[in-house]
Write a protein that holds these residues in place. Sequence first.
Motif, PDB file in Angstrom:
ATOM      1  N   UNK A  87      12.740  11.477 -48.688  1.00  0.00           N
ATOM      2  CA  UNK A  87      11.299  11.745 -48.676  1.00  0.00           C
ATOM      3  C   UNK A  87      10.350  11.479 -49.023  1.00  0.00           C
ATOM      4  N   UNK A  88      10.519  10.437 -49.954  1.00  0.00           N
ATOM      5  CA  UNK A  88       9.495   9.937 -50.547  1.00  0.00           C
ATOM      6  C   UNK A  88       9.238   8.610 -49.447  1.00  0.00           C
ATOM      7  N   UNK A  89      10.166   8.552 -49.015  1.00  0.00           N
ATOM      8  CA  UNK A  89       9.663   7.248 -47.637  1.00  0.00           C
ATOM      9  C   UNK A  89       8.721   7.986 -46.428  1.00  0.00           C
ATOM     10  N   UNK A 126      23.840  12.258 -57.018  1.00  0.00           N
ATOM     11  CA  UNK A 126      23.159  10.971 -56.462  1.00  0.00           C
ATOM     12  C   UNK A 126      23.176  11.519 -54.808  1.00  0.00           C
ATOM     13  N   UNK A 127      24.416  12.345 -54.531  1.00  0.00           N
ATOM     14  CA  UNK A 127      23.576  12.410 -53.122  1.00  0.00           C
ATOM     15  C   UNK A 127      22.490  13.396 -52.806  1.00  0.00           C
ATOM     16  N   UNK A 128      22.137  14.133 -53.466  1.00  0.00           N
ATOM     17  CA  UNK A 128      20.127  14.817 -53.531  1.00  0.00           C
ATOM     18  C   UNK A 128      19.285  13.604 -53.912  1.00  0.00           C
ATOM     19  N   UNK A 129      19.456  12.208 -54.882  1.00  0.00           N
ATOM     20  CA  UNK A 129      18.634  11.684 -54.675  1.00  0.00           C
ATOM     21  C   UNK A 129      18.632  10.603 -54.154  1.00  0.00           C
ATOM     22  N   UNK A 130      19.404  10.924 -53.228  1.00  0.00           N
ATOM     23  CA  UNK A 130      19.114  10.263 -51.937  1.00  0.00           C
ATOM     24  C   UNK A 130      18.558  10.634 -51.051  1.00  0.00           C
ATOM     25  N   UNK A 131      18.528  12.468 -50.954  1.00  0.00           N
ATOM     26  CA  UNK A 131      17.308  13.094 -50.117  1.00  0.00           C
ATOM     27  C   UNK A 131      16.061  12.716 -50.410  1.00  0.00           C
ATOM     28  N   UNK A 132      15.565  12.717 -51.579  1.00  0.00           N
ATOM     29  CA  UNK A 132      14.756  12.406 -52.433  1.00  0.00           C
ATOM     30  C   UNK A 132      13.822  11.171 -51.964  1.00  0.00           C
ATOM     31  N   UNK A 133      14.444  10.158 -51.871  1.00  0.00           N
ATOM     32  CA  UNK A 133      14.016   9.107 -51.807  1.00  0.00           C
ATOM     33  C   UNK A 133      13.726   8.858 -50.065  1.00  0.00           C
ATOM     34  N   UNK A 166       9.101  22.184 -47.916  1.00  0.00           N
ATOM     35  CA  UNK A 166      10.712  22.468 -48.514  1.00  0.00           C
ATOM     36  C   UNK A 166      11.688  22.140 -49.198  1.00  0.00           C
ATOM     37  N   UNK A 167      12.055  20.658 -47.802  1.00  0.00           N
ATOM     38  CA  UNK A 167      12.808  19.921 -48.568  1.00  0.00           C
ATOM     39  C   UNK A 167      13.070  19.608 -49.663  1.00  0.00           C
ATOM     40  N   UNK A 168      11.832  19.695 -50.730  1.00  0.00           N
ATOM     41  CA  UNK A 168      11.984  19.387 -52.173  1.00  0.00           C
ATOM     42  C   UNK A 168      12.471  20.582 -52.954  1.00  0.00           C
ATOM     43  N   UNK A 200      -0.005  17.245 -41.022  1.00  0.00           N
ATOM     44  CA  UNK A 200       0.060  18.545 -42.530  1.00  0.00           C
ATOM     45  C   UNK A 200       1.924  18.990 -42.236  1.00  0.00           C
ATOM     46  N   UNK A 201       2.133  19.091 -41.311  1.00  0.00           N
ATOM     47  CA  UNK A 201       3.418  19.783 -40.759  1.00  0.00           C
ATOM     48  C   UNK A 201       4.446  19.086 -41.183  1.00  0.00           C
ATOM     49  N   UNK A 202       3.993  17.687 -41.536  1.00  0.00           N
ATOM     50  CA  UNK A 202       5.319  16.177 -42.616  1.00  0.00           C
ATOM     51  C   UNK A 202       5.320  17.021 -44.063  1.00  0.00           C
TER      52      UNK A 202
END
Length: 223
Positions: A205-207, A196-203, A148-150, A140-142
């Motif tokens: 978070x997805x991982x 592109x940097x933000x897309x890497x952040x999304x990946x 928040x990161x999204x 739940x914390x993650x």
Amino acid sequence: MQVLKILLIDTTKNTKKLLDEKRLASDSMRLMIRMAGTDFKPAEEENLHANTDAVLFGEKVPAATVGAITKELRAAGLDVPVFMLNRQSEARVPQKLLKAGVDDIINTVEIQTPLFLWTFQSTVTQVADRRKAHDFDVIRERMRRASKSLAHVTHEINNPLSVIRLAIYHLDNAKLPKAKRAAFFKILADNIDKVNVQIKELYAIRRELGLDLRAKRRSALLS
């Protein structure tokens, strides 16, 4: 009838003998005991998860060995309660062993009491429920941090996209001077890099969410 599968790690057969005496003492529950030595290697064990409801270390197993094997059990994904036997009254698990994954200490004398099967089963259930609650809180914390990161990434993507749209609008003007056209192309390149940097952040978070979901599914299969 309930069957409680115990992995007993011990250097002698005294504890197994005591447990075997209790094995037939109840009509509602049976103990299925597998004994292993201190050279036990969880990674080499077949059907470790299916054959283990609780792990019990004998009182003569050195603390360092208890910690090392417990770490290997946790690394192998075994999330069942882990106990140590000890003759000290109200003994507490040392901090190092708690970090390794040991859950609690059971007094050896309790094995000889008439209510041992009932109390042991209750302890196993309580520890298992506590572990599940802890795992849920961690997930739940993650999820909260990921949410928040999204929100942050979404905001950061919108800014360069707005700039890109504006640059494309100006570049559509055939009369735009060469110098300004070059400046707008530079703006496009810079902001595409930001996206592109933000897309890497999304990946990333997805991982993280993918690992949490796999861990949750594994826990559900083991429960």
